[in-house]
Design an enzyme around this catalytic site. Structure first.
Site, PDB file in Angstrom:
ATOM      1  N   ASP A   1      -0.865   3.587   9.276  1.00 46.41           N
ATOM      2  CA  ASP A   1      -0.510   3.759   7.870  1.00 46.41           C
ATOM      3  C   ASP A   1      -0.731   5.236   7.544  1.00 46.41           C
ATOM      4  O   ASP A   1      -1.494   5.931   8.218  1.00 46.41           O
ATOM      5  CB  ASP A   1      -1.417   2.865   7.012  1.00 46.41           C
ATOM      6  CG  ASP A   1      -1.324   3.180   5.529  1.00 46.41           C
ATOM      7  OD1 ASP A   1      -2.345   3.579   4.946  1.00 46.41           O
ATOM      8  OD2 ASP A   1      -0.223   3.063   4.974  1.00 46.41           O
TER       9      ASP A   1
ATOM     10  N   ASP B   1      -5.564   0.875   5.535  1.00 43.98           N
ATOM     11  CA  ASP B   1      -6.630   0.961   4.550  1.00 43.98           C
ATOM     12  C   ASP B   1      -6.438   0.054   3.338  1.00 43.98           C
ATOM     13  O   ASP B   1      -7.374  -0.171   2.585  1.00 43.98           O
ATOM     14  CB  ASP B   1      -6.781   2.406   4.043  1.00 43.98           C
ATOM     15  CG  ASP B   1      -5.701   2.756   3.024  1.00 43.98           C
ATOM     16  OD1 ASP B   1      -6.049   3.136   1.877  1.00 43.98           O
ATOM     17  OD2 ASP B   1      -4.504   2.633   3.359  1.00 43.98           O
TER      18      ASP B   1
END
Lengths: 233, 233
Positions: free
Chosen positions: A10, A182
């Protein structure tokens, strides 16, 4: 521990800090992984062309899952066109319907880079996403809040589903992919990879899903996980 | 030495290497300059949205001159729309005329991110730029070869002219801008700034124009010039 054949990352909050500044340790780590022969994939809510700037500047070769799964490319603009996994015309119709059915106190402001969005319509967060979900409840769309904007997207698409398609092109079994994220919208993403890592600043439900939770946040966490599981330090 | 109130940097070949990989020393230097209160401006042939990814990821606040001067923004997509300095419709007409007048052995392939180009038309380098200049000789356009693609652009625009407009918004006299570049298309750019720097890998005519030629290439040259002239080391 399964053999790691690709690293999927990500971007916002994982290889960047909360202000979206790229972590230098993350850049160094990504280059070390690429130089060892393991391709790095970027998996993000950002647009294809925004993310292409990062693949080029950092030096990743695994391709991109962008617009939260709405778009995908392997090489970027040299060889392949970006693949779009959405009926954009339908999304545009839903957006027009929304505009016609909003009450006067709710104003929509489309994002300034909408011309670069291929699979979704995004607008600034001038109202609660639930108001939009209510108006569009009979439409086959998903409305999500990225923290940056509100997005109307295809309801059958997410980061994980599109990552599996990219993995097929790379001829890599998703089970041999280490994924690091996250936030909430990385849940689907981590669901589809074999080795699931959450950085220290990750949301609690992502940490619950992870095989390993880093001690360190953001890019330092990426470096920690890579040193531990790829270079076995 | 004039007081430096802004730092203007070319991207490809200046803060990146020849493979377009961002220099870590350049990132560190830019952040040090920004933290000292001096805004950093990116001046490039890349599109607005590509360059926005770099302003966000690196952390520059001086804004962007993109598409070789065809577009400009101060903040990016949060507050301002990107300003376009070209009659794009006219450029599109010139492109259509070109397509109609090419002989069969010359094939045009428009770049895959053309949908993000606001002031120009770009296509892959499948033929010599001179053939195109000949066909378009009666049109008020400029044809240039960026090494990556061939571009049809507004003939009255260049990096330097647009940089002056951005300097006005920043309320900074261009004479107090230190500019660093590496290639032919940075000649106009350096013409319009007070302190002109060429990195060690720069073309010879850019070195001739420079006030100072760095001993080191690319990002290391940027660090060298900044340490020498901004932080006086």
């Amino acid at each position: 521990m399964k053999k790691i054949k690709a690293l999927a990352l990500d971007i916002d909050g994982t290889i960047t800090d909360s202000q979206r500044l790229l972590s230098i340790n993350a850049i160094k780590t990504i280059r070390k992984v690429e130089n060892s022969g393991i391709p790095v994939i970027l998996v993000t809510g950002n647009t294809a062309v925004y993310t292409y700037a990062l693949t080029t500047s950092i030096g990743t070769t695994g391709g991109v899952v962008g617009e939260n799964g709405g778009v995908m490319f392997k090489e970027g603009y040299k060889n392949n066109e970006t693949i779009v996994f959405a009926d954009k015309k339908y999304i545009d119709k839903a957006y027009n319907y929304l505009k016609e059915n909003l009450t006067k106190e709710h104003q929509l402001k489309i994002v300034d880079d909408q011309y670069c969005r291929l699979s979704e319509v995004a607008f600034y967060r001038t109202m609660n996403a639930d108001i939009i979900r209510e108006i569009l409840k009979d439409w086959n769309v998903k409305v999500y809040d990225s923290g940056f904007a509100l997005h109307i997207t295809d309801q059958n698409i997410n980061k994980g589903i599109t990552l599996e398609k990219l993995a097929k092109i790379l001829k890599i079994n998703p089970d041999n992919i280490m994924g690091i994220g996250d936030s909430e919208n990385d849940l689907d993403f981590l669901d589809h990879v074999g080795i699931k890592i959450a950085v220290a600043n990750a949301s609690s439900n992502l940490k619950e899903k992870a095989d390993y939770v880093c001690k360190k946040p953001n890019g330092d966490g990426v470096m920690e996980a890579v040193e531990k599981f790829i270079f076995n330090d």
